[in-house]
Write a protein that holds these residues in place. Sequence first.
Motif, PDB file in Angstrom:
ATOM      1  N   ASN A  77      -4.606   3.832  12.617  1.00  0.00           N
ATOM      2  CA  ASN A  77      -4.594   5.190  12.058  1.00  0.00           C
ATOM      3  C   ASN A  77      -3.480   5.367  11.031  1.00  0.00           C
ATOM      4  O   ASN A  77      -3.635   6.113  10.068  1.00  0.00           O
ATOM      5  CB  ASN A  77      -4.460   6.227  13.176  1.00  0.00           C
ATOM      6  N   ALA A  78      -2.356   4.667  11.233  1.00  0.00           N
ATOM      7  CA  ALA A  78      -1.229   4.772  10.303  1.00  0.00           C
ATOM      8  C   ALA A  78      -1.481   3.997   9.007  1.00  0.00           C
ATOM      9  O   ALA A  78      -1.104   4.456   7.928  1.00  0.00           O
ATOM     10  CB  ALA A  78       0.047   4.263  10.969  1.00  0.00           C
ATOM     11  N   ASN A  79      -2.102   2.819   9.096  1.00  0.00           N
ATOM     12  CA  ASN A  79      -2.353   1.988   7.914  1.00  0.00           C
ATOM     13  C   ASN A  79      -3.545   1.073   8.200  1.00  0.00           C
ATOM     14  O   ASN A  79      -3.360  -0.056   8.671  1.00  0.00           O
ATOM     15  CB  ASN A  79      -1.104   1.175   7.551  1.00  0.00           C
ATOM     16  N   PRO A  80      -4.763   1.537   7.915  1.00  0.00           N
ATOM     17  CA  PRO A  80      -5.965   0.779   8.289  1.00  0.00           C
ATOM     18  C   PRO A  80      -6.023  -0.644   7.743  1.00  0.00           C
ATOM     19  O   PRO A  80      -6.258  -1.587   8.499  1.00  0.00           O
ATOM     20  CB  PRO A  80      -7.109   1.624   7.724  1.00  0.00           C
ATOM     21  N   LEU A  81      -5.813  -0.832   6.459  1.00  0.00           N
ATOM     22  CA  LEU A  81      -5.940  -2.172   5.875  1.00  0.00           C
ATOM     23  C   LEU A  81      -4.902  -3.127   6.451  1.00  0.00           C
ATOM     24  O   LEU A  81      -5.222  -4.265   6.815  1.00  0.00           O
ATOM     25  CB  LEU A  81      -5.818  -2.116   4.354  1.00  0.00           C
ATOM     26  N   GLN A  82      -3.681  -2.662   6.558  1.00  0.00           N
ATOM     27  CA  GLN A  82      -2.632  -3.514   7.119  1.00  0.00           C
ATOM     28  C   GLN A  82      -2.977  -3.945   8.531  1.00  0.00           C
ATOM     29  O   GLN A  82      -2.846  -5.118   8.878  1.00  0.00           O
ATOM     30  CB  GLN A  82      -1.286  -2.783   7.114  1.00  0.00           C
ATOM     31  N   GLU A  83      -3.447  -3.032   9.351  1.00  0.00           N
ATOM     32  CA  GLU A  83      -3.743  -3.382  10.740  1.00  0.00           C
ATOM     33  C   GLU A  83      -4.941  -4.323  10.842  1.00  0.00           C
ATOM     34  O   GLU A  83      -4.949  -5.222  11.669  1.00  0.00           O
ATOM     35  CB  GLU A  83      -3.961  -2.127  11.588  1.00  0.00           C
TER      36      GLU A  83
END
Length: 174
Positions: A77-83
């Motif tokens: 939820n905070a950073n979709p692509l990074q996760e």
Amino acid sequence: MLSYHELLFLKAEAQARLGLDASETLKAAISAAYVNLATGVKAAINSTFKKKVDGECTLSAAMADEHFEAHVRPLYNANPLQEVMIEKYLAFFGSQGESPEAFSDYRRMTYLGESFIKLVNPLNAATTEYPKGHFPLRCAYGSGDTTTNPNVYAAQGDGSFVYSEPVWWAGGTR
């Protein structure tokens, strides 16, 4: 050839890059990666110890779902692509034969200026000779090729350029 979980991670990455909700695809990818890891662990134990462990391996899709909801979803939820990229990288740990994909992803992300995966190694410090450290920027010739064939050695040297010269599509000249 691509594994099922690898295809799901690629789909999740595409969805995240397009600004779409990739959480269900990511959850399915992580679940498939857990099942793949369990299969690999069972096969290794069965072949090494000649012991059947089919019912004893505790990695499961249910465990993956639990992990996703408790730990991954807030980070997604905070950073979709990074996760998506971090979970894909972690999933390669238990996969058989997917380290080239992790290497390619890391190079691709570095080229795009995305530093989602932090490879921290104190022995990999940048130097004057190797400004980016000793992480290979391209696949190297085997040491047998460069030490036993004078023609390869004459053309490629000792192969240390793999640490300093990127591949042609990333600005290299070889």
